[in-house]
Design a protein around this motif. Structure first.
Motif, PDB file in Angstrom:
ATOM      1  N   LYS A  84      -1.574   3.887   4.484  1.00 18.02           N
ATOM      2  CA  LYS A  84      -2.956   4.301   4.710  1.00 18.02           C
ATOM      3  C   LYS A  84      -3.757   4.083   3.422  1.00 18.02           C
ATOM      4  CE  LYS A  84      -1.681   8.001   7.964  1.00 18.02           C
ATOM      5  NZ  LYS A  84      -1.749   9.458   8.227  1.00 18.02           N
ATOM      6  N   ARG A  85      -5.093   4.140   3.576  1.00 21.50           N
ATOM      7  CA  ARG A  85      -5.967   4.178   2.416  1.00 21.50           C
ATOM      8  C   ARG A  85      -6.603   5.552   2.339  1.00 21.50           C
ATOM      9  NH1 ARG A  85      -9.943  -0.774   1.387  1.00 21.50           N
ATOM     10  NH2 ARG A  85     -10.265   0.479  -0.487  1.00 21.50           N
ATOM     11  N   ARG A 116     -11.202   4.765   2.984  1.00 26.38           N
ATOM     12  CA  ARG A 116     -11.832   3.557   3.505  1.00 26.38           C
ATOM     13  C   ARG A 116     -10.948   2.900   4.559  1.00 26.38           C
ATOM     14  NH1 ARG A 116     -14.171   0.599  -2.000  1.00 26.38           N
ATOM     15  NH2 ARG A 116     -15.440   2.358  -2.727  1.00 26.38           N
ATOM     16  N   MET A 139      -8.536   0.412   6.130  1.00 26.26           N
ATOM     17  CA  MET A 139      -7.466  -0.413   5.598  1.00 26.26           C
ATOM     18  C   MET A 139      -7.541  -1.804   6.225  1.00 26.26           C
ATOM     19  SD  MET A 139      -3.366   0.352   5.541  1.00 26.26           S
ATOM     20  CE  MET A 139      -2.696  -0.762   6.778  1.00 26.26           C
ATOM     21  N   GLY A 157      -4.604   2.884   9.448  1.00 24.78           N
ATOM     22  CA  GLY A 157      -3.299   2.620   8.844  1.00 24.78           C
ATOM     23  C   GLY A 157      -2.296   2.109   9.854  1.00 24.78           C
ATOM     24  N   LEU A 201      -1.503  -6.407   1.863  1.00 20.98           N
ATOM     25  CA  LEU A 201      -2.647  -5.525   1.734  1.00 20.98           C
ATOM     26  C   LEU A 201      -3.784  -6.182   0.964  1.00 20.98           C
ATOM     27  CD1 LEU A 201      -0.750  -2.231   0.839  1.00 20.98           C
ATOM     28  CD2 LEU A 201      -1.614  -2.931   3.080  1.00 20.98           C
ATOM     29  N   SER A 253      -6.439  -3.238  -3.699  1.00 22.03           N
ATOM     30  CA  SER A 253      -7.096  -1.942  -3.894  1.00 22.03           C
ATOM     31  C   SER A 253      -6.108  -1.011  -4.587  1.00 22.03           C
ATOM     32  CB  SER A 253      -7.533  -1.340  -2.550  1.00 22.03           C
ATOM     33  OG  SER A 253      -8.119  -0.079  -2.731  1.00 22.03           O
ATOM     34  N   ASN A 254      -6.645   0.067  -5.158  1.00 21.51           N
ATOM     35  CA  ASN A 254      -5.792   1.013  -5.870  1.00 21.51           C
ATOM     36  C   ASN A 254      -5.736   2.380  -5.199  1.00 21.51           C
ATOM     37  OD1 ASN A 254      -5.014  -0.731  -7.980  1.00 21.51           O
ATOM     38  ND2 ASN A 254      -6.936  -0.357  -9.073  1.00 21.51           N
ATOM     39  N   ASP A 255      -6.073   2.450  -3.909  1.00 22.77           N
ATOM     40  CA  ASP A 255      -6.104   3.763  -3.251  1.00 22.77           C
ATOM     41  C   ASP A 255      -5.202   3.827  -2.026  1.00 22.77           C
ATOM     42  OD1 ASP A 255      -7.603   2.093  -1.652  1.00 22.77           O
ATOM     43  OD2 ASP A 255      -9.240   3.526  -1.338  1.00 22.77           O
ATOM     44  N   TYR A 256      -4.101   3.061  -2.025  1.00 23.26           N
ATOM     45  CA  TYR A 256      -3.168   3.114  -0.901  1.00 23.26           C
ATOM     46  C   TYR A 256      -2.195   4.274  -1.054  1.00 23.26           C
ATOM     47  CZ  TYR A 256      -4.750  -1.520   0.493  1.00 23.26           C
ATOM     48  OH  TYR A 256      -5.521  -2.578   0.902  1.00 23.26           O
ATOM     49  N   TYR A 295       2.234   7.063  -4.393  1.00 19.51           N
ATOM     50  CA  TYR A 295       0.932   6.635  -4.872  1.00 19.51           C
ATOM     51  C   TYR A 295       1.164   5.627  -5.998  1.00 19.51           C
ATOM     52  CZ  TYR A 295      -0.933  10.775  -2.487  1.00 19.51           C
ATOM     53  OH  TYR A 295      -1.265  11.731  -1.559  1.00 19.51           O
ATOM     54  N   ASP A 331      -0.550   1.977  -7.986  1.00 16.28           N
ATOM     55  CA  ASP A 331      -1.602   0.985  -8.121  1.00 16.28           C
ATOM     56  C   ASP A 331      -1.033  -0.413  -7.890  1.00 16.28           C
ATOM     57  OD1 ASP A 331      -3.380   2.974  -8.774  1.00 16.28           O
ATOM     58  OD2 ASP A 331      -3.160   2.711 -10.943  1.00 16.28           O
TER      59      ASP A 331
END
Length: 265
Positions: free
Chosen positions: A127-128, A131, A133, A151, A211, A214-217, A227, A229
């Motif tokens: 998931k993000r 935002r 995904m 997700g 993917l 992004s750094n918020d998965y 978590y 990056d």
């Protein structure tokens, strides 16, 4: 036989564990928390998941058995009031077990960061944070679809009755050597299209989720939250390893499904 016990911190589970330890010692069954032949979980399905991850490095040498102290679980065959019968069954030294598939999860990153590898008994999700995904879904290295939504969930047959079922996935019998991909709130309109239904993937095939950078998965593997990056892709397949359940008594899978979701008794 050497036995290890893993229990949750609920009062009832602690009391059951103390009683079980006394019965095991009384019957000269050795307790070994490091190299057991049998791992007994006392609690619920979450406790057995914890036991699995604690001993996942010894899956070829250990089998699992669950005692539930609350509602009936999918991984727990014995009730807390059946401990004497359970211990007597151990003394028979039955060598039978039943094995089920596990999910092999490999996370790769941008740059030179090393891959991370996990085994899942239930499922893995992607998931993000806040935002939509966006990801490419590849089966056997060929693009199947471009996903947009909240997700994706990838589950084992034994995990099909857990989160997978709550998002509309199918319930699979655990003897099926396959895994399942289910979408979480996918976007489907004239511009964006996905299959929109769960798919079952054979053990001879593999799945890769590439993917958008992004750094918020957030990646989950059973209860583990990851978590990280710079995640590039997640690779899924049926693992070479399998989980073994001691089959001193093993409830019929469809009885479990009925008791959990249909029966009103």
């Amino acid at each position: 036989m050497k036995v290890a016990i893993v229990h949750n911190h609920e009062h009832k589970s602690s009391e059951v564990t103390r009683h079980l330890l006394l019965l095991l010692k009384k019957n000269n069954i050795e307790i070994d928390d490091h190299r057991p032949d049998l791992v007994i979980s006392v609690g619920g399905d979450g406790t057995l998941l914890s036991a699995f991850h604690r001993f996942s490095h010894r899956l070829d040498d250990v089998s699992f058995l669950g005692v539930h102290t609350g509602h009936l679980g999918f991984y727990t065959d014995w009730r807390d009031y059946e401990l004497e019968e359970l211990v007597q069954s151990l003394l028979v030294h039955q060598e039978k077990s039943i094995s089920y598939p596990l999910l092999d999860v490999k996370i790769s990153f941008h740059g030179n960061k090393p891959e991370k590898h996990f085994l899942a008994l239930n499922e893995s999700t992607i998931k993000r944070a806040n935002r939509t995904m966006v990801a490419d879904v590849l089966i056997k290295d060929e693009l199947f679809e471009k996903f947009r939504g909240d997700g994706l969930s990838v589950s084992t047959p034994t995990g099909s009755t857990a989160y997978n079922k709550s998002i509309g996935g199918a319930v699979l019998h655990p003897s099926i050597n396959a895994f399942q991909l289910a979408e979480i709130a996918s976007l489907n309109n004239r511009v964006f299209r996905t299959l929109g239904s769960p798919i079952v993937i054979a053990h001879t095939e593999w799945l890769e989720i590439k993917l958008q950078e992004s750094n918020d998965y957030l990646i989950t593997v059973d209860q583990l939250d990851i978590y990280q990056d710079d995640i590039k892709s997640i690779y899924y397949r049926i693992a070479d390893e399998r989980i073994h359940f001691a089959s001193y008594r093993h409830m019929h899978f469809w009885h479990r499904v009925k008791d959990a979701f249909i029966s009103e008794d």
